[in-house]
Design a protein around this motif. Structure first.
Motif, short mmCIF file in Angstrom:
data_model
loop_
_atom_site.label_atom_id
_atom_site.label_comp_id
_atom_site.label_asym_id
_atom_site.label_seq_id
_atom_site.Cartn_x
_atom_site.Cartn_y
_atom_site.Cartn_z
N UNK A 55 0.82 -1.21 0.00
CA UNK A 55 0.00 0.00 0.00
C UNK A 55 0.85 1.26 0.00
N UNK A 56 0.60 2.15 0.95
CA UNK A 56 1.31 3.44 0.99
C UNK A 56 2.70 3.32 1.60
N UNK A 57 3.14 2.10 1.87
CA UNK A 57 4.56 1.85 2.15
C UNK A 57 5.05 2.16 3.56
N UNK A 58 4.16 2.50 4.48
CA UNK A 58 4.68 2.85 5.80
C UNK A 58 5.16 1.62 6.57
N UNK A 59 4.55 0.46 6.29
CA UNK A 59 5.08 -0.78 6.88
C UNK A 59 6.45 -1.09 6.28
N UNK A 60 6.58 -0.82 4.98
CA UNK A 60 7.85 -1.10 4.28
C UNK A 60 8.97 -0.26 4.91
N UNK A 61 8.65 1.00 5.22
CA UNK A 61 9.68 1.87 5.81
C UNK A 61 10.02 1.42 7.24
N UNK A 62 9.02 0.98 7.98
CA UNK A 62 9.29 0.48 9.34
C UNK A 62 10.18 -0.76 9.27
N UNK A 81 -1.35 4.17 -4.58
CA UNK A 81 -0.78 3.91 -3.26
C UNK A 81 0.74 3.82 -3.34
N UNK A 82 1.25 3.24 -4.44
CA UNK A 82 2.71 3.17 -4.60
C UNK A 82 3.32 4.56 -4.79
N UNK A 83 2.57 5.44 -5.43
CA UNK A 83 3.08 6.81 -5.60
C UNK A 83 3.25 7.45 -4.21
N UNK A 84 2.25 7.24 -3.34
CA UNK A 84 2.36 7.77 -1.96
C UNK A 84 3.53 7.10 -1.24
N UNK A 85 3.73 5.80 -1.49
CA UNK A 85 4.82 5.06 -0.83
C UNK A 85 6.18 5.62 -1.24
N UNK A 86 6.35 5.89 -2.53
CA UNK A 86 7.64 6.41 -3.01
C UNK A 86 7.91 7.79 -2.42
N UNK A 87 6.85 8.60 -2.31
CA UNK A 87 7.02 9.94 -1.73
C UNK A 87 7.41 9.82 -0.26
N UNK A 88 6.79 8.88 0.45
CA UNK A 88 7.10 8.71 1.89
C UNK A 88 8.54 8.25 2.08
N UNK A 89 9.01 7.36 1.19
CA UNK A 89 10.40 6.86 1.31
C UNK A 89 11.38 7.98 1.06
#
Ligand SMILES: C[S@@+](CC[C@H](N)C(=O)[O-])C[C@H]1O[C@@H](n2cnc3c(N)ncnc32)[C@H](O)[C@@H]1O
Length: 276
Positions: A55-62, A81-89
């Protein structure tokens, strides 16, 4: 044709866009799930990890923080959702890879120590084939660890507002309990059977009760409940006056769970692990 097409369209349509615009709110909602799942999955420094349906990648970052200097890849079918994930990373300054692909058919290589998922594995049209494919991403002896919801009735955060609205909703079609969706693995016996047929061993399924943070107050919590799960689908085609009536009832239900810290009705998940 990809049998997951309906889900792929769903997660690229209004639902995916809503999730993408509510990343922060989602993390707040699932704060207790995340804590329990991270403890259960136990990622360790140096591991190579795959986050399915990230999804939005916050688990991935954790996960990236937990396994540094190891590697983490997030995988999802949802472009917004991946666009949001890349921005968060980028904002976090963390090195992670995000891939837009369907986990059930992606040509994996056996390169991961841990395959992790928070609510990203309940949407496969053919779960046995999908999990067999996911297993091919694990190194020999590698581990799968994920969280999925138990039955709707065990999750008052979504069931209580749904029941309160029931007489105002159009007649609800009886759903196949194993059909792709939020509660497709509610039946732990079915899930164990799927994982066994997919070739997994040492399957462990634990029930875990967690509060679900619906909002800081009853208004916020009611809005969240209207946008989630059963109620979201059931109210999609209703006229505004009926929706307003339902919202008022849902607000009343949510107010019962209000505390000075926020509105956090009970929820219940399965924590699942298995080995390749
Ligand atoms: C309920 S959301 C959970 C998102 C995220 N893991 C979280 O906890 O915030 C389910 C996610 O699974 C993804 N998904 C659904 N089917 C998928 C598939 N076949 N392959 C990869 N991802 C999938 C959706 O796009 C969505 O991001």
């Amino acid at each position: 044709m990809n049998p997951n097409l309906k889900q792929i369209e769903h997660w690229n349509g209004p639902a995916g866009k809503l999730w993408a615009s509510h990343c922060g709110r989602n993390e707040y909602r699932l704060e207790h799930v995340q804590r329990a799942l991270m403890e259960f999955a136990a990622p360790e420094p140096g591991m190579d990890v795959l986050d399915i349906g990230c999804g939005c990648g916050l688990t991935t970052l954790a996960l990236a923080e937990a396994v540094s200097p190891g590697s983490v890849t997030g995988l999802d079918v949802s472009a917004p959702m991946l666009e949001a994930a890349r921005a968060a990373a980028l904002e976090a300054g963390l090195e992670v890879q995000f891939v837009e692909t369907d986990a059930s058919i992606h040509p994996f290589r056996p390169e991961f120590d841990l395959v992790f998922s928070r609510f990203g594995v309940m949407f496969f049209a053919d779960p046995v084939a999908a999990f067999a494919n996911i297993r091919s991403a694990l190194k020999p002896g590698g581990r799968l660890a994920f969280a999925c919801w138990r039955a709707q009735a065990d999750n008052p955060w979504t069931d209580a507002p749904y029941q309160a609205a029931l007489d105002l909703l159009p007649p609800q079609e009886k759903q196949d309990p194993h059909a792709p969706g939020q509660f497709s693995f509610a039946d732990g016996g079915h899930m164990k059977n799927v994982l066994t047929r997919a070739g997994f061993a040492q399957i462990r399924i634990e029930s875990c009760d967690v509060p679900v943070n619906m909002g800081r107050n009853a208004d916020e919590a009611a809005e969240e409940a209207m946008n989630r799960g059963a109620l979201d689908r059931a109210t999609a085609d209703l006229d505004e006056p009926t929706r307003a009536k339902i919202l008022a009832r849902v607000r009343e239900v949510m107010a019962r769970y209000a505390t000075p810290e926020g509105v956090s009705p009970p929820g219940s998940i399965w924590l699942v692990s298995a080995r390749n």
